[in-house]
Design a protein around this motif. Structure first.
Motif, PDB file in Angstrom:
ATOM      1  N   ALA A  72      47.477  41.316  46.205  1.00 23.18           N
ATOM      2  CA  ALA A  72      47.942  40.098  46.884  1.00 23.18           C
ATOM      3  C   ALA A  72      46.924  38.981  46.667  1.00 23.18           C
ATOM      4  O   ALA A  72      45.766  39.232  46.311  1.00 23.18           O
ATOM      5  N   MET A  73      47.375  37.733  46.881  1.00 24.07           N
ATOM      6  CA  MET A  73      46.482  36.587  46.694  1.00 24.07           C
ATOM      7  C   MET A  73      46.526  35.679  47.914  1.00 24.07           C
ATOM      8  O   MET A  73      47.590  35.473  48.514  1.00 24.07           O
ATOM      9  N   THR A  74      45.397  35.101  48.263  1.00 23.49           N
ATOM     10  CA  THR A  74      45.302  34.075  49.299  1.00 23.49           C
ATOM     11  C   THR A  74      44.324  33.010  48.813  1.00 23.49           C
ATOM     12  O   THR A  74      43.332  33.321  48.132  1.00 23.49           O
ATOM     13  N   GLY A  75      44.622  31.780  49.142  1.00 26.69           N
ATOM     14  CA  GLY A  75      43.736  30.691  48.730  1.00 26.69           C
ATOM     15  C   GLY A  75      42.632  30.437  49.747  1.00 26.69           C
ATOM     16  O   GLY A  75      42.770  30.749  50.923  1.00 26.69           O
ATOM     17  N   LYS A  76      41.523  29.881  49.270  1.00 24.75           N
ATOM     18  CA  LYS A  76      40.420  29.487  50.150  1.00 24.75           C
ATOM     19  C   LYS A  76      40.422  27.970  50.290  1.00 24.75           C
ATOM     20  O   LYS A  76      40.701  27.253  49.331  1.00 24.75           O
ATOM     21  N   PRO A  77      40.095  27.446  51.466  1.00 21.66           N
ATOM     22  CA  PRO A  77      40.047  25.991  51.645  1.00 21.66           C
ATOM     23  C   PRO A  77      39.055  25.354  50.676  1.00 21.66           C
ATOM     24  O   PRO A  77      37.949  25.861  50.477  1.00 21.66           O
ATOM     25  N   LEU A 135      39.283  25.084  43.199  1.00 23.89           N
ATOM     26  CA  LEU A 135      40.465  25.908  43.473  1.00 23.89           C
ATOM     27  C   LEU A 135      40.058  27.373  43.355  1.00 23.89           C
ATOM     28  O   LEU A 135      39.762  27.864  42.267  1.00 23.89           O
ATOM     29  N   THR A 136      40.031  28.059  44.490  1.00 23.93           N
ATOM     30  CA  THR A 136      39.548  29.441  44.543  1.00 23.93           C
ATOM     31  C   THR A 136      40.589  30.342  45.181  1.00 23.93           C
ATOM     32  O   THR A 136      41.159  30.004  46.221  1.00 23.93           O
ATOM     33  N   VAL A 137      40.816  31.492  44.560  1.00 29.73           N
ATOM     34  CA  VAL A 137      41.803  32.449  45.041  1.00 29.73           C
ATOM     35  C   VAL A 137      41.114  33.778  45.338  1.00 29.73           C
ATOM     36  O   VAL A 137      40.304  34.261  44.534  1.00 29.73           O
ATOM     37  N   VAL A 138      41.416  34.347  46.500  1.00 27.48           N
ATOM     38  CA  VAL A 138      40.933  35.685  46.843  1.00 27.48           C
ATOM     39  C   VAL A 138      42.019  36.684  46.446  1.00 27.48           C
ATOM     40  O   VAL A 138      43.142  36.624  46.950  1.00 27.48           O
ATOM     41  N   VAL A 139      41.673  37.577  45.535  1.00 23.16           N
ATOM     42  CA  VAL A 139      42.620  38.605  45.086  1.00 23.16           C
ATOM     43  C   VAL A 139      42.302  39.891  45.845  1.00 23.16           C
ATOM     44  O   VAL A 139      41.221  40.470  45.684  1.00 23.16           O
ATOM     45  N   THR A 140      43.229  40.338  46.683  1.00 25.45           N
ATOM     46  CA  THR A 140      43.021  41.550  47.477  1.00 25.45           C
ATOM     47  C   THR A 140      43.715  42.727  46.792  1.00 25.45           C
ATOM     48  O   THR A 140      44.938  42.732  46.633  1.00 25.45           O
ATOM     49  N   ILE A 141      42.909  43.694  46.383  1.00 21.22           N
ATOM     50  CA  ILE A 141      43.420  44.878  45.690  1.00 21.22           C
ATOM     51  C   ILE A 141      43.244  46.084  46.604  1.00 21.22           C
ATOM     52  O   ILE A 141      42.112  46.393  47.021  1.00 21.22           O
ATOM     53  N   THR A 142      44.325  46.762  46.919  1.00 22.88           N
ATOM     54  CA  THR A 142      44.279  47.924  47.825  1.00 22.88           C
ATOM     55  C   THR A 142      44.897  49.130  47.139  1.00 22.88           C
ATOM     56  O   THR A 142      46.031  49.058  46.636  1.00 22.88           O
ATOM     57  N   ASN A 143      44.158  50.213  47.115  1.00 18.66           N
ATOM     58  CA  ASN A 143      44.686  51.445  46.521  1.00 18.66           C
ATOM     59  C   ASN A 143      45.578  52.142  47.560  1.00 18.66           C
ATOM     60  O   ASN A 143      45.082  52.752  48.512  1.00 18.66           O
ATOM     61  N   LYS A 144      46.853  52.055  47.356  1.00 16.52           N
ATOM     62  CA  LYS A 144      47.800  52.634  48.303  1.00 16.52           C
ATOM     63  C   LYS A 144      48.257  54.032  47.891  1.00 16.52           C
ATOM     64  O   LYS A 144      49.175  54.604  48.493  1.00 16.52           O
ATOM     65  N   ARG A 156      39.711  49.086  49.469  1.00 16.34           N
ATOM     66  CA  ARG A 156      40.151  47.739  49.130  1.00 16.34           C
ATOM     67  C   ARG A 156      38.984  46.948  48.545  1.00 16.34           C
ATOM     68  O   ARG A 156      37.836  47.124  48.935  1.00 16.34           O
ATOM     69  N   LYS A 157      39.315  46.070  47.627  1.00 11.66           N
ATOM     70  CA  LYS A 157      38.311  45.190  47.037  1.00 11.66           C
ATOM     71  C   LYS A 157      38.900  43.789  46.944  1.00 11.66           C
ATOM     72  O   LYS A 157      40.113  43.639  46.713  1.00 11.66           O
ATOM     73  N   GLN A 158      38.062  42.755  47.119  1.00 12.69           N
ATOM     74  CA  GLN A 158      38.549  41.376  47.133  1.00 12.69           C
ATOM     75  C   GLN A 158      37.730  40.488  46.193  1.00 12.69           C
ATOM     76  O   GLN A 158      36.910  39.688  46.631  1.00 12.69           O
ATOM     77  N   PRO A 159      37.951  40.582  44.909  1.00 11.90           N
ATOM     78  CA  PRO A 159      37.258  39.687  43.972  1.00 11.90           C
ATOM     79  C   PRO A 159      37.825  38.270  44.062  1.00 11.90           C
ATOM     80  O   PRO A 159      38.943  38.053  44.537  1.00 11.90           O
ATOM     81  N   LEU A 160      37.025  37.314  43.615  1.00  4.50           N
ATOM     82  CA  LEU A 160      37.439  35.910  43.616  1.00  4.50           C
ATOM     83  C   LEU A 160      37.810  35.462  42.214  1.00  4.50           C
ATOM     84  O   LEU A 160      37.228  35.894  41.223  1.00  4.50           O
TER      85      LEU A 160
END
Length: 214
Positions: A131-136, A144-153, A189-193
């Protein structure tokens, strides 16, 4: 001429004072002779003393003591400054090394993700695990920075690769970046930018184009 009683009495007083002065002088000379004789006696006798004042010894004192203390204080302060400067330089060097290490690891992970996505058809098999979420922009120096949330389900260890595209207002892809996470344990879970290198204008829209579990 007859002498009056008052003048006679004054003369007697003066004569008595003179006699007393002579007696004091004689007594002093006698005492001096006694001291001189004692000093020449046998070695077991009392030590000789002198009534004359003796100047205090100055061999054990130094007029340079305050200067020496000031020099020592300055040396200590200089050593403290050098130590603080050295500590700051060391901390700066460690921070530079850490930043370089993080940068090298980020680049390695990016290349790994790009390689893993080669040959992947469609959008990949892990879109629901990424999933992706933006940072202010106020928190990212207007980048323009995006947090990519990777979860091993899954219930097994797995690695992931994701492709993020940046689109201009017309829908054209103007930038593509890759990010990944390796050897994630089940549920981890890992959250690279992902940070766009494009100018702030025109405003771009990030899109998760592919996500692959491998």
């Amino acid at each position: 001429m007859s002498t009056t009683p008052s003048r006679t009495a004054g003369k007697r007083l003066r004569n008595r004072a003179a006699g007393a002065a002579v007696a004091v002088v004689v007594t002093a000379l006698g005492a001096a002779g006694l001291v001189s004789c004692d000093s020449g006696g046998d070695e077991g006798g009392a030590p000789a003393f002198s009534d004359a004042p003796t100047a205090p010894g100055t061999a054990s004192f130094s007029g340079g003591a305050p200067s020496a203390l000031a020099s020592a204080a300055e040396s200590a302060a200089s050593a403290a400054r050098e130590s603080a400067s050295s500590a700051a330089a060391s901390a700066s060097a460690r921070e530079s090394e850490r930043a370089a290490s993080i940068g090298a690891e980020t680049e390695r992970s990016r290349k790994q993700a790009e390689e893993a996505l080669k040959g992947v058809q469609g959008r990949g098999n892990a879109l629901d695990e990424v999933a992706m979420t933006g940072k202010p922009r106020a928190d990212t120096n207007n980048l323009l920075t995006v947090v990519v949330t990777i979860t091993n389900k899954t219930d097994e260890e797995a690695s992931y690769a994701a492709q993020v595209d940046f689109l201009d207002p017309s829908g054209k892809v103007v930038e593509t970046q890759f990010v990944g996470a390796e050897d994630l344990a089940p549920g981890a879970r890992k959250q690279p930018l992902v940070i766009s290198r494009q100018p702030a204008e025109p405003v771009l829209t990030p899109r998760l184009t592919k996500a692959q579990r491998y």
